[in-house]
Design an enzyme around this catalytic site. Structure first.
Site, mmCIF file in Angstrom:
data_model
loop_
_atom_site.group_PDB
_atom_site.id
_atom_site.type_symbol
_atom_site.label_atom_id
_atom_site.label_comp_id
_atom_site.label_asym_id
_atom_site.label_seq_id
_atom_site.Cartn_x
_atom_site.Cartn_y
_atom_site.Cartn_z
ATOM 1 N N GLU A 71 -5.779 6.728 -1.500
ATOM 2 C CA GLU A 71 -5.984 5.477 -0.727
ATOM 3 C C GLU A 71 -6.412 4.468 -1.088
ATOM 4 O O GLU A 71 -6.081 3.703 -1.115
ATOM 5 C CB GLU A 71 -6.277 6.036 0.743
ATOM 6 C CG GLU A 71 -6.189 6.644 1.711
ATOM 7 C CD GLU A 71 -4.434 6.600 2.058
ATOM 8 O OE1 GLU A 71 -4.868 5.995 2.524
ATOM 9 O OE2 GLU A 71 -3.659 7.258 2.163
ATOM 10 N N HIS A 122 1.048 -0.929 -0.008
ATOM 11 C CA HIS A 122 0.321 0.344 -0.081
ATOM 12 C C HIS A 122 0.645 1.314 -0.244
ATOM 13 O O HIS A 122 0.857 2.124 -0.597
ATOM 14 C CB HIS A 122 -1.238 -0.035 0.827
ATOM 15 C CG HIS A 122 -1.199 1.091 1.580
ATOM 16 N ND1 HIS A 122 -3.195 1.072 1.165
ATOM 17 C CD2 HIS A 122 -1.142 2.086 1.721
ATOM 18 C CE1 HIS A 122 -3.252 3.015 1.446
ATOM 19 N NE2 HIS A 122 -2.308 2.846 1.708
ATOM 20 N N GLU A 123 2.017 0.805 1.162
ATOM 21 C CA GLU A 123 2.571 2.547 0.619
ATOM 22 C C GLU A 123 3.362 2.831 -0.558
ATOM 23 O O GLU A 123 3.446 3.410 -0.662
ATOM 24 C CB GLU A 123 3.898 2.356 1.932
ATOM 25 C CG GLU A 123 3.216 2.393 3.530
ATOM 26 C CD GLU A 123 2.531 3.492 3.716
ATOM 27 O OE1 GLU A 123 2.734 4.603 3.726
ATOM 28 O OE2 GLU A 123 1.422 3.343 4.762
ATOM 29 N N ASP A 177 -4.304 1.205 -2.130
ATOM 30 C CA ASP A 177 -4.976 0.618 -1.567
ATOM 31 C C ASP A 177 -5.265 -0.787 -3.275
ATOM 32 O O ASP A 177 -5.394 -2.085 -3.158
ATOM 33 C CB ASP A 177 -6.297 -0.042 -1.081
ATOM 34 C CG ASP A 177 -6.826 0.402 0.258
ATOM 35 O OD1 ASP A 177 -5.595 0.460 0.550
ATOM 36 O OD2 ASP A 177 -7.249 0.642 0.805
HETATM 37 ZN ZN LIG Z 1 -2.376 5.101 2.593
#
Ligand SMILES: [Zn+2]
Length: 423
Positions: free
Chosen positions: A362, A279-280, A366
């Site tokens: 975000e 995710h990062e 994801d």
């Molecule tokens: Zn994030």
């Protein structure tokens, strides 16, 4: 605009911002209390009632404390401005230090010290009462104060020269000072990104290379799959201060470091750590970090141009309780202080805009993680993190739209399940 009109405008915006914050907090308190009795259906197999109620109580305690802090910060803001606090401070220092740079730097330093002292009881309460009560505080008072002293010294060592440059530009470089100041500010931000991970962060935490070989192999394979080069994987002793867990990476170019909090490594299974990291890395690969920086630079250019205009208006000072005539040619530090102090009053209503773009990022990160790892691992990692951080699963949606950079748990996890089906 005259001074009186600007005072009224300031009070009106302050009233709007404070009522809005008060309303949002009361919504949050109501919403979380109403959902305290039962774990939401979609989490009922993963999270126990105890953990759910702890999260509700923690959220309620934080929100109530936030209301008290809000009330107090309004008093402080008014005391500094309309009630004459800054004027009194400036007159006192000006008598003592006279016209010029020393007075201006002194004013900024004194203002920073007073603000820090005013915030201190709140910081202490937050850390040693609130966080302590819910088992998150791992700090000793000694560490708290050594952090504070170290932070202030580093802040002064870096901040005062920067402020000196900016005020010199304001004093001497003519009508376009804000453009030069913006270049200096942007350069400074980039420099900080470069030196923070290797010079400053190690003054507060210990960074040790990730020792777990199988986890390291797993992460290196992920990095090569997504094409990410880093100058090292580190574990940070976050548990020295707090039980909250996190992962991040810092730096840019060749100095990118991936940092895991020790609390995160201890709690998550290797495949979950991998999913969180994916995710990062998604944020990086999808250029979110670059985009955020570009937006930040553009916004700060706009604000500096605005300050360039405001600092020439007498009403900007008098409307906020300061008489600029008294300080001859040394009003620039005061303009900076007034601007930073009052800007949030005028911009709070816009906060959902940043939340919207941050949530979009975000969801994209994801989706990236699902593509390169496993959706179920990310879901189970997120559930553990929500539980460990006592983050509420049932935030009020409107409160969340103003304050949360991440989508609420249920929406985020529903999205992840959907992504998993599509993949
Ligand atoms: Zn994030």
């Amino acid at each position: 605009m005259n001074s009186y009109t600007f005072s009224v405008l300031f009070i009106v915006f302050l009233g709007i911002t404070v009522s809005l914050q008060f309303w949002l907090s009361s919504r949050q308190l109501r919403h979380v209390s109403q959902h305290r009795a039962a774990v939401p259906a979609e989490f009922s197999e993963k999270i126990g009632l105890d953990a759910h109620q702890k999260a509700a109580d923690y959220t309620i305690a934080k929100t109530k404390f936030g209301l008290l802090a809000l009330f107090f910060s309004v008093l402080v803001l008014l005391a500094f401005t309309l009630f004459g606090g800054l004027q009194l401070l400036a007159v006192t220092l000006y008598k003592w230090l006279g016209d010029g740079m020393v007075y201006q730097l002194g004013l900024i330093a004194a203002f920073a010290l007073i603000s820090g002292a005013v915030d201190l009881p709140f910081d202490l309460y937050r850390q040693f009462v609130l966080e302590e009560k819910f088992g998150f505080n791992k700090m000793t008072l000694k560490l708290f104060f050594s952090d504070m002293i170290k932070g202030s010294l580093i802040g002064a060592a870096i901040g005062l020269p920067l402020v000196w440059v900016v005020i010199t530009l304001m004093d001497k470089s003519g009508d376009l000072w804000w453009l030069y100041a913006w270049l200096v500010w942007s350069g400074f931000q980039l420099l900080m990104m470069l030196i923070f991970p290797t010079w400053i962060a190690p003054m507060f935490n210990k960074f040790t290379p990730l020792a777990d070989d199988s986890l390291r192999a797993r992460i290196e394979s992920l990095m090569s799959r997504v094409g990410f080069a880093s100058s090292g994987l580190f574990v940070m002793d976050g548990s020295k201060r707090s039980a909250h867990g996190n992962a991040y990476f810092s730096g840019f170019g060749k100095t990118k470091r991936i940092v895991f909090f020790d609390t995160l490594i201890a709690r998550l299974a290797p495949q979950e750590v991998e999913a969180v990291l994916a995710h990062e890395l998604g944020h990086f690969k999808l250029k979110h970090i670059v985009k955020r920086m570009v937006v930040m630079f553009a916004v700060s250019l706009g604000f500096l141009a605005l300050l360039g205009y405001l600092k020439q208006q007498v009403w900007f000072f008098t409307g906020l309780g300061v008489d600029p005539i008294l300080f001859a040619s040394s009003n620039n530090a005061m303009a900076l202080i007034l601007f930073m102090l009052t800007l949030p009053v005028f911009t709070f209503v816009l906060s959902p805009l940043t939340s919207i773009s941050s949530r979009k990022h975000e969801f994209e990160a994801d989706a990236f993680a699902v593509k390169h790892t496993n959706a179920n691992d990310l879901v189970s990692a997120l559930v553990k993190l929500y539980e460990d951080n006592a983050s509420t699963l049932t935030p009020d949606p409107v409160h969340s739209a103003f304050y949360d950079s991440h989508p609420p748990a249920s929406i985020r996890i529903a999205h992840l399940h959907q992504q998993a089906k599509l993949a």
